[in-house]
Design a protein around this motif. Sequence first.
Motif, mmCIF file in Angstrom:
data_model
loop_
_atom_site.group_PDB
_atom_site.id
_atom_site.type_symbol
_atom_site.label_atom_id
_atom_site.label_comp_id
_atom_site.label_asym_id
_atom_site.label_seq_id
_atom_site.Cartn_x
_atom_site.Cartn_y
_atom_site.Cartn_z
ATOM 1 N N ASP A 1 41.387 36.408 43.450
ATOM 2 C CA ASP A 1 42.211 35.774 44.476
ATOM 3 C C ASP A 1 41.719 36.167 45.861
ATOM 4 O OD1 ASP A 1 43.748 34.664 42.504
ATOM 5 O OD2 ASP A 1 45.297 36.214 42.588
ATOM 6 N N PHE A 2 41.882 35.238 46.792
ATOM 7 C CA PHE A 2 41.537 35.489 48.190
ATOM 8 C C PHE A 2 42.841 35.771 48.942
ATOM 9 C CE2 PHE A 2 40.441 34.012 52.535
ATOM 10 C CZ PHE A 2 39.378 34.869 52.765
ATOM 11 N N LYS A 3 43.101 37.057 49.241
ATOM 12 C CA LYS A 3 44.359 37.466 49.860
ATOM 13 C C LYS A 3 44.096 38.445 51.004
ATOM 14 C CE LYS A 3 47.347 37.011 45.783
ATOM 15 N NZ LYS A 3 48.260 37.738 44.872
ATOM 16 N N GLY B 1 34.082 50.212 51.780
ATOM 17 C CA GLY B 1 35.529 50.200 52.010
ATOM 18 C C GLY B 1 36.182 48.854 51.959
ATOM 19 N N LEU B 2 36.831 48.476 53.092
ATOM 20 C CA LEU B 2 37.579 47.233 53.155
ATOM 21 C C LEU B 2 36.781 46.129 53.825
ATOM 22 C CD1 LEU B 2 41.052 48.680 54.206
ATOM 23 C CD2 LEU B 2 40.436 47.778 51.983
ATOM 24 N N SER B 3 35.454 46.211 53.759
ATOM 25 C CA SER B 3 34.623 45.239 54.458
ATOM 26 C C SER B 3 34.276 44.039 53.593
ATOM 27 C CB SER B 3 33.336 45.925 54.943
ATOM 28 O OG SER B 3 33.637 47.005 55.785
ATOM 29 N N THR B 4 35.188 43.634 52.745
ATOM 30 C CA THR B 4 34.886 42.566 51.804
ATOM 31 C C THR B 4 35.593 41.276 52.150
ATOM 32 O OG1 THR B 4 36.623 43.456 50.383
ATOM 33 C CG2 THR B 4 34.369 44.108 49.906
ATOM 34 N N GLY B 5 36.111 41.158 53.353
ATOM 35 C CA GLY B 5 36.621 39.879 53.834
ATOM 36 C C GLY B 5 38.034 39.559 53.457
ATOM 37 N N GLY B 6 38.503 39.874 52.284
ATOM 38 C CA GLY B 6 39.863 39.524 51.891
ATOM 39 C C GLY B 6 40.002 39.271 50.410
#
Length: 762
Positions: A375-377, A343-348
């Motif tokens: 991009d890191f967002k 899911g969304l467990s990839t930090g950003g």
Amino acid sequence: MNRPRWLAALLLALLVPLGSAPPGVADDKRPPGAAKGRDLSMQAENPLLTSPFEPIEKLRYDLWRELPKADKNEAWNPYRNGAAVYLDPTMLDYDHQVMPLLKETTTFSHTGRQAWAASVVRVDPLREYLKRAAVQRLDDAKWGELVVVSALNIQKSKQRHSEDVIQKVLDKYGIGAEAELLGSSERQNCSRCARLYRPDTPLVFGHPYDISVQEWLDREVEIAWARNKVAHLGPEAERRAEKGVKEKYEERVKRRNATAKDKLVTDLGEVRRGLEARYGHEPSPAFSVDPKQCPDQGPGTQSLDLQQPLVLTAAAKAAHPCDDAEDTPRAATGLGSMLAAPGLSTGGIDFSSMELRYLSDPGDGSGLQYSFSADFKPLKGDARTATGRAALSQSSDAFFVWLSLAPQNFWVNLNPDEPERIVDDRLGRTDAGRVLLEADLRMKKTVGELIHPHSKLGRKFWNRVRGECMSFRNWILPAAASVHQDGDKLYILDAPLDVKMETQYLKDNGASSAASCPEQDKATEDHNEALFRDLILPRLKKAINTAPEYADLRRVYLARVAAEWYRELSRTKDTTYGDLIDSGDIDSWRRTGDWQPTDTFDRYVDSYTKGEFKVTDRTTKGDTTYVRSYVYGGVDLTRIPLKTVPDDRFTTDFAGLPQNVHRSLNAPSAAAGDETVWLGSPTPRQAKAGSGAPAEREAQGKQGKQEGQAEQESGSSGTWALWLLPALLLAPIALLWLRRRRLDAARRASHLRRNAVGRPRR
């Protein structure tokens, strides 16, 4: 018992819960029951499968993937408790807290026995565990995600519980307890750790464990009663009475902890199996071999069923293509480890921004290395791993399409007068062809938005238009791409797209265009074209190079740049996929689904005939009817101008890029202060071997050699006396040998002589 003694005991019993409490509990003003938290084992058969524990179990899973085989079970050790704290993004500084926190661990931090992670999770599954006011605040601020920090305790360290590890991280970034929305722990919080939370912070736990706050208070009351009851027998009797009460509670806690441990073993086993089933396999390697050419390899074999668009394959004509397609375990890669994350467990990481920026063919037939920038967002980008897998698949497929088809076929054309000339027949069967056609249609719509009469720019444009007709064609074309080549490595530094009006496009191709509005004089047409070029074209170029709706176009174009370089490379050396060039074989990359090129063309014709807008404004001067604009054109990627960046400028302007890319082959990489994350992969053969690029292995070998030399030098200087001892014995050994040289061969080969001869040279 006489009355004074009975009254004293009663007074003591009343005073104990009021004034006596374990450290960290005396000043705890929590509502009744809040300190011990909410027991989710009362609601779920396996509480660790509920949403408050998902980040903790993902941390265990990441640790399990990272640890060497002999230590992997440590990740699922039931004696290592996991905890998590959910943070309110409305109370965090995005640039100074959220960004650095999430960037410090793209997946997780593991140093020695310590393991923690920061990630992003959705609010919706957690709503029932949060306070109503907090949910309302998040909804009002339109925040759909939370930041969460999870950790495992350091085993056999009473002062490094999982909550202690989390608190250390929060202190580092200046995050106070007021930002904490929820705390979760696999085992019930101890009384000391419970105090780390604000009194009104909701707490949940998976299984009861140790002694609760209330039990501690009850135990103190019983101790007071027991001591008072035997006080007349002396201090020793009081100590025995106190010991008896403590042993009773210790036995209760022992049974409870044993039960919790057994349940955690079962629960963690179920969690592990579930995570392995869902995320245990990295995406099949991109830029790799077509499994249809290889023998059946069982359930792990890749599939070309693009109902699962994440499967990435490429036809290979290299010798022994199946050598790299075996279903053998592969080491985690930088990109693969992210795309295998739940899911969304990839930090950003914003997976929608993924772009191919590095490609290499080592020349050993092992396949291709590649790396993507992203991009890191945190909390702002698209963190869905499905988006990243689709982007990887799209780039991989497009690369091989650009290799297989001849460059003169890389064009699309939406022109109402040429329905038979929409796209090359074979290109139109691929996703790359679909992307080009959709981008062409999107360009028409973007122009319509830019010149809409009710926009500021549109009003300015229409106020300066002359005549009663305006119709311009625009073409999306490659601008010069800046690249750097280092042997068999390609770095794509910049690859912008250009937009040209048809008059310029035809002029550049040695042709002339007919007047778009024959009834108007040339001066009027030139004026309107110059107006469009000055006001609209720059905005259109910017949208095509930066807007999210053109991300697919930019992605397949970067694959086109890489393919153009690979074509040139294959002319000078043997490459893995050199035989694929201009083969015309696109079977492995045919699009699936019902889409046809005519579908996009029909939508364009509908836009053309009905217009993107039809506006009638009434002013004090009467009715003003705005002229409809017909805008159409195409996309032409037949020629790719490559501008090579020399070594000296590359070293100066892009210092650190090769190192970032190189690290990304095995793990996500980002330079300090940079908001770009690099996600790469070694060749399939290197991945199976658990190693990175040859240069990395060479560097590791050199490092090991240097370490060995340093160790040898250290040993020589530190233990010279031990080395000197055999030298002192050499003389008598030699004399002994001379005396016995006439003995038979067996005696001449004595153990002393063998040892002397076999001793290493110093």
